[in-house]
Motif scaffolding. Structure first.
Motif, PDB file in Angstrom:
ATOM      1  N   ALA A 233     -13.479  38.084 -15.326  1.00 12.59           N
ATOM      2  CA  ALA A 233     -14.658  38.629 -16.016  1.00 12.59           C
ATOM      3  C   ALA A 233     -15.737  37.563 -16.051  1.00 12.59           C
ATOM      4  CB  ALA A 233     -14.293  39.062 -17.433  1.00 12.59           C
ATOM      5  N   ARG A 234     -16.986  38.030 -16.119  1.00 12.21           N
ATOM      6  CA  ARG A 234     -18.131  37.145 -16.325  1.00 12.21           C
ATOM      7  C   ARG A 234     -19.101  37.847 -17.254  1.00 12.21           C
ATOM      8  NH1 ARG A 234     -23.137  35.676 -12.428  1.00 12.21           N
ATOM      9  NH2 ARG A 234     -23.726  33.654 -13.310  1.00 12.21           N
ATOM     10  N   MET A 235     -19.459  37.185 -18.348  1.00  8.39           N
ATOM     11  CA  MET A 235     -20.310  37.816 -19.348  1.00  8.39           C
ATOM     12  C   MET A 235     -20.998  36.767 -20.196  1.00  8.39           C
ATOM     13  SD  MET A 235     -17.319  39.186 -21.953  1.00  8.39           S
ATOM     14  CE  MET A 235     -16.415  39.911 -20.580  1.00  8.39           C
ATOM     15  N   THR A 236     -21.972  37.218 -20.984  1.00 11.43           N
ATOM     16  CA  THR A 236     -22.624  36.311 -21.928  1.00 11.43           C
ATOM     17  C   THR A 236     -21.704  36.093 -23.125  1.00 11.43           C
ATOM     18  OG1 THR A 236     -23.704  38.078 -23.181  1.00 11.43           O
ATOM     19  CG2 THR A 236     -24.887  37.199 -21.262  1.00 11.43           C
ATOM     20  N   THR A 237     -21.923  35.000 -23.830  1.00 13.18           N
ATOM     21  CA  THR A 237     -21.127  34.743 -25.030  1.00 13.18           C
ATOM     22  C   THR A 237     -21.392  35.808 -26.090  1.00 13.18           C
ATOM     23  OG1 THR A 237     -22.864  33.213 -25.781  1.00 13.18           O
ATOM     24  CG2 THR A 237     -20.936  32.265 -24.678  1.00 13.18           C
ATOM     25  N   GLN A 238     -22.602  36.351 -26.103  1.00  9.97           N
ATOM     26  CA  GLN A 238     -22.911  37.446 -27.035  1.00  9.97           C
ATOM     27  C   GLN A 238     -22.061  38.668 -26.717  1.00  9.97           C
ATOM     28  OE1 GLN A 238     -24.751  37.535 -29.755  1.00  9.97           O
ATOM     29  NE2 GLN A 238     -24.448  39.734 -30.114  1.00  9.97           N
ATOM     30  N   ARG A 239     -21.960  39.017 -25.443  1.00 12.14           N
ATOM     31  CA  ARG A 239     -21.147  40.163 -25.042  1.00 12.14           C
ATOM     32  C   ARG A 239     -19.667  39.899 -25.316  1.00 12.14           C
ATOM     33  NH1 ARG A 239     -20.514  45.072 -25.533  1.00 12.14           N
ATOM     34  NH2 ARG A 239     -19.399  46.179 -23.879  1.00 12.14           N
ATOM     35  N   LEU A 240     -19.252  38.673 -25.151  1.00 10.48           N
ATOM     36  CA  LEU A 240     -17.862  38.294 -25.421  1.00 10.48           C
ATOM     37  C   LEU A 240     -17.479  38.645 -26.853  1.00 10.48           C
ATOM     38  CD1 LEU A 240     -15.179  36.718 -24.985  1.00 10.48           C
ATOM     39  CD2 LEU A 240     -16.462  34.623 -25.393  1.00 10.48           C
ATOM     40  N   GLN A 241     -18.295  38.223 -27.822  1.00  5.10           N
ATOM     41  CA  GLN A 241     -17.942  38.495 -29.214  1.00  5.10           C
ATOM     42  C   GLN A 241     -18.096  39.978 -29.540  1.00  5.10           C
ATOM     43  OE1 GLN A 241     -19.704  39.348 -32.096  1.00  5.10           O
ATOM     44  NE2 GLN A 241     -21.783  39.460 -31.235  1.00  5.10           N
ATOM     45  N   GLU A 242     -19.023  40.671 -28.852  1.00  9.24           N
ATOM     46  CA  GLU A 242     -19.176  42.114 -29.073  1.00  9.24           C
ATOM     47  C   GLU A 242     -17.931  42.876 -28.642  1.00  9.24           C
ATOM     48  OE1 GLU A 242     -24.062  42.417 -28.518  1.00  9.24           O
ATOM     49  OE2 GLU A 242     -22.702  43.102 -26.930  1.00  9.24           O
ATOM     50  N   ILE A 243     -17.348  42.479 -27.502  1.00 11.77           N
ATOM     51  CA  ILE A 243     -16.120  43.138 -27.031  1.00 11.77           C
ATOM     52  C   ILE A 243     -14.980  42.878 -28.010  1.00 11.77           C
ATOM     53  CG2 ILE A 243     -14.338  43.069 -25.235  1.00 11.77           C
ATOM     54  CD1 ILE A 243     -16.559  42.677 -23.188  1.00 11.77           C
ATOM     55  N   CYS A 244     -14.894  41.652 -28.508  1.00 15.14           N
ATOM     56  CA  CYS A 244     -13.858  41.330 -29.493  1.00 15.14           C
ATOM     57  C   CYS A 244     -14.016  42.209 -30.734  1.00 15.14           C
ATOM     58  CB  CYS A 244     -13.924  39.859 -29.879  1.00 15.14           C
ATOM     59  SG  CYS A 244     -13.504  38.715 -28.541  1.00 15.14           S
ATOM     60  N   SER A 245     -15.237  42.364 -31.182  1.00  7.34           N
ATOM     61  CA  SER A 245     -15.521  43.197 -32.353  1.00  7.34           C
ATOM     62  C   SER A 245     -15.197  44.668 -32.077  1.00  7.34           C
ATOM     63  CB  SER A 245     -16.998  43.045 -32.756  1.00  7.34           C
ATOM     64  OG  SER A 245     -17.323  43.867 -33.852  1.00  7.34           O
ATOM     65  N   ASP A 246     -15.568  45.156 -30.891  1.00  8.57           N
ATOM     66  CA  ASP A 246     -15.298  46.553 -30.523  1.00  8.57           C
ATOM     67  C   ASP A 246     -13.801  46.842 -30.500  1.00  8.57           C
ATOM     68  OD1 ASP A 246     -17.988  47.011 -30.267  1.00  8.57           O
ATOM     69  OD2 ASP A 246     -18.011  46.926 -28.069  1.00  8.57           O
ATOM     70  N   VAL A 247     -13.045  45.954 -29.855  1.00 13.69           N
ATOM     71  CA  VAL A 247     -11.596  46.163 -29.730  1.00 13.69           C
ATOM     72  C   VAL A 247     -10.921  46.148 -31.093  1.00 13.69           C
ATOM     73  CG1 VAL A 247      -9.446  45.126 -28.885  1.00 13.69           C
ATOM     74  CG2 VAL A 247     -11.411  45.348 -27.350  1.00 13.69           C
ATOM     75  N   ARG A 248     -11.348  45.245 -31.961  1.00 13.47           N
ATOM     76  CA  ARG A 248     -10.755  45.148 -33.291  1.00 13.47           C
ATOM     77  C   ARG A 248     -11.270  46.241 -34.231  1.00 13.47           C
ATOM     78  NH1 ARG A 248      -6.526  43.263 -34.641  1.00 13.47           N
ATOM     79  NH2 ARG A 248      -7.053  41.847 -36.331  1.00 13.47           N
ATOM     80  N   GLY A 249     -12.411  46.811 -33.904  1.00 21.01           N
ATOM     81  CA  GLY A 249     -12.950  47.868 -34.734  1.00 21.01           C
ATOM     82  C   GLY A 249     -13.504  47.374 -36.060  1.00 21.01           C
ATOM     83  N   ILE A 250     -13.942  46.112 -36.086  1.00 22.89           N
ATOM     84  CA  ILE A 250     -14.511  45.531 -37.303  1.00 22.89           C
ATOM     85  C   ILE A 250     -15.764  44.732 -36.954  1.00 22.89           C
ATOM     86  CG2 ILE A 250     -12.323  45.402 -38.580  1.00 22.89           C
ATOM     87  CD1 ILE A 250     -12.133  42.450 -37.797  1.00 22.89           C
ATOM     88  N   GLN A 251     -16.639  44.576 -37.912  1.00 21.71           N
ATOM     89  CA  GLN A 251     -17.843  43.765 -37.723  1.00 21.71           C
ATOM     90  C   GLN A 251     -17.482  42.290 -37.857  1.00 21.71           C
ATOM     91  OE1 GLN A 251     -20.872  45.180 -37.000  1.00 21.71           O
ATOM     92  NE2 GLN A 251     -21.714  43.135 -36.664  1.00 21.71           N
ATOM     93  N   PHE A 252     -17.861  41.490 -36.870  1.00 19.95           N
ATOM     94  CA  PHE A 252     -17.559  40.068 -36.906  1.00 19.95           C
ATOM     95  C   PHE A 252     -18.654  39.296 -37.640  1.00 19.95           C
ATOM     96  CE2 PHE A 252     -14.318  38.849 -33.414  1.00 19.95           C
ATOM     97  CZ  PHE A 252     -13.539  39.955 -33.714  1.00 19.95           C
ATOM     98  N   ASN A 253     -18.257  38.222 -38.288  1.00 22.65           N
ATOM     99  CA  ASN A 253     -19.199  37.267 -38.876  1.00 22.65           C
ATOM    100  C   ASN A 253     -19.554  36.254 -37.797  1.00 22.65           C
ATOM    101  OD1 ASN A 253     -20.703  35.603 -40.500  1.00 22.65           O
ATOM    102  ND2 ASN A 253     -18.951  34.706 -41.561  1.00 22.65           N
ATOM    103  N   VAL A 254     -20.778  36.316 -37.276  1.00 19.08           N
ATOM    104  CA  VAL A 254     -21.155  35.541 -36.089  1.00 19.08           C
ATOM    105  C   VAL A 254     -22.223  34.508 -36.426  1.00 19.08           C
ATOM    106  CG1 VAL A 254     -22.025  35.663 -33.723  1.00 19.08           C
ATOM    107  CG2 VAL A 254     -20.661  37.551 -34.647  1.00 19.08           C
ATOM    108  N   ILE A 255     -21.967  33.262 -35.995  1.00 22.34           N
ATOM    109  CA  ILE A 255     -22.967  32.194 -36.060  1.00 22.34           C
ATOM    110  C   ILE A 255     -23.418  31.915 -34.631  1.00 22.34           C
ATOM    111  CG2 ILE A 255     -23.421  29.777 -36.653  1.00 22.34           C
ATOM    112  CD1 ILE A 255     -21.142  29.987 -38.699  1.00 22.34           C
ATOM    113  N   THR A 256     -24.717  32.050 -34.366  1.00 23.94           N
ATOM    114  CA  THR A 256     -25.249  31.733 -33.040  1.00 23.94           C
ATOM    115  C   THR A 256     -26.001  30.404 -33.114  1.00 23.94           C
ATOM    116  OG1 THR A 256     -27.229  33.046 -33.477  1.00 23.94           O
ATOM    117  CG2 THR A 256     -25.421  34.143 -32.335  1.00 23.94           C
TER     118      THR A 256
END
Length: 323
Positions: A233-256
């Motif tokens: 896979a190749r993606m942005t770090t933003q997309r990386l955390q979005e996929i993690c959030s989608d799979v878990r079905g919860i909103q992540f607490n994200v520091i950029t």
């Protein structure tokens, strides 16, 4: 893909007996090649499951290492530091044809300059040694090929790399040590690179890396380039955390972290001598600098391997959060 006749009787040595070595042994055991695993202690499970020989070696003893490598055509290293440097020397003395160093990460041309890499662990010395011994001016040159795969998916697994007996020397073995803690629903990611663009990463599962390496062996080691690059896979770090959030079905607490802020935090952690946080921020900086990003993946194009997508892999190890 048919096996090349020139490789049918090849003998392969895997140095190390950790989690990634086990994956390599599993894939290579499905071929007709003779295989030996070099380890500092006995591993009867390798001999039982992978139909290979395990040689107990002392990596400080060049004589015994050279003896263990007699008749070996290809060495695949999963060790690093001084042990790997001695292994390279012994392989050259034993006239091994090709050496694969333990460099399974970002592409070579995206590494920091020699002497400035905080995660070097004698990597630059090993590559310099291999360049020297691969010179055509040598009586018996030893080829080498680096397999670059970006980030292992397993960094984002429950309990991190340590759950797979991997990453002993990289300082990011635990769950959440690198960018995202999928279990806790938190992330700390680089927002931009030095040019102000979104940060991208290449990632591959360790299982697929082993499959890619085994498939490359089928091509014939004499045809290998200096570097094979692969990716799942190749993606942005933003997309990386979005996929993690989608799979878990919860909103992540994200520091950029903007790039200049990463540098500021590094200076602060250095001044306060907070080594764990300094190394953690260094990984974020290296990611922002493109260490784990590349566009072309020549090994994907050369072999018939369909790697697992990051989303599919993440679902298999985490799935949705339970309430």
């Amino acid at each position: 893909m048919g096996r090349k006749s020139t490789t049918a009787m090849m003998r392969i040595a895997i140095a190390g007996a950790g989690g990634f070595a086990s994956l390599l042994a599993q894939e290579l055991s499905q071929s007709a090649y003779a295989m030996i695993v070099l380890s500092t202690r006995e591993h009867p499970e390798f001999e039982e499951h992978y139909d290979c020989q395990v040689a107990v070696v002392d990596y400080t003893n060049l004589e015994t290492l050279q003896f263990a490598l007699q008749g070996v055509d290809l060495v695949i290293s999963t060790i690093s530091g001084a042990e790997q440097l001695n292994l390279i020397d012994a392989a050259r003395r034993a006239r091994v044809r090709c050496f694969v160093p333990s460099e399974f990460e970002g592409a070579l041309n995206h590494r920091p300059p020699t002497g400035t890499d905080p995660f070097d662990n004698d990597s630059s010395a090993a590559l310099a040694q291999l360049r020297d011994w691969s010179s055509s001016s040598r009586n018996h040159p030893m080829k080498y090929t680096v397999f670059s795969c970006g980030i292992f998916y397993e960094r984002f697994a429950p309990n991190g790399l340590q759950a797979y007996d991997m990453g002993i020397t990289c300082r990011i073995r635990n769950q959440g040590d690198y960018l995202v803690d999928v279990g806790q629903g938190t992330a700390e990611i680089p927002q931009t690179n030095p040019q102000g663009r979104p940060v991208q990463v290449v990632m591959t599962s360790a299982v697929d890396v082993a499959r890619f390496v085994a498939a490359a062996v089928e091509l014939g080691i004499d045809t290998w380039p200096r570097e094979f690059k692969m990716r799942g896979a190749r993606m942005t770090t933003q997309r990386l955390q979005e996929i993690c959030s989608d799979v878990r079905g919860i909103q992540f607490n994200v520091i950029t972290r903007p790039y200049d802020e990463i540098e500021q935090w590094l200076r602060y952690y250095q001044q306060t001598q907070d080594e764990p946080r300094w190394y953690s921020m260094q990984h974020i900086l290296q990611t922002a600098n493109g260490r784990y990003n590349f566009s072309e993946a020549n090994l994907n194009e050369a072999v018939d391997i369909q790697p697992t997508s990051f989303r599919q892999w993440l679902w298999s190890v985490w799935g949705p959060a339970t309430t």
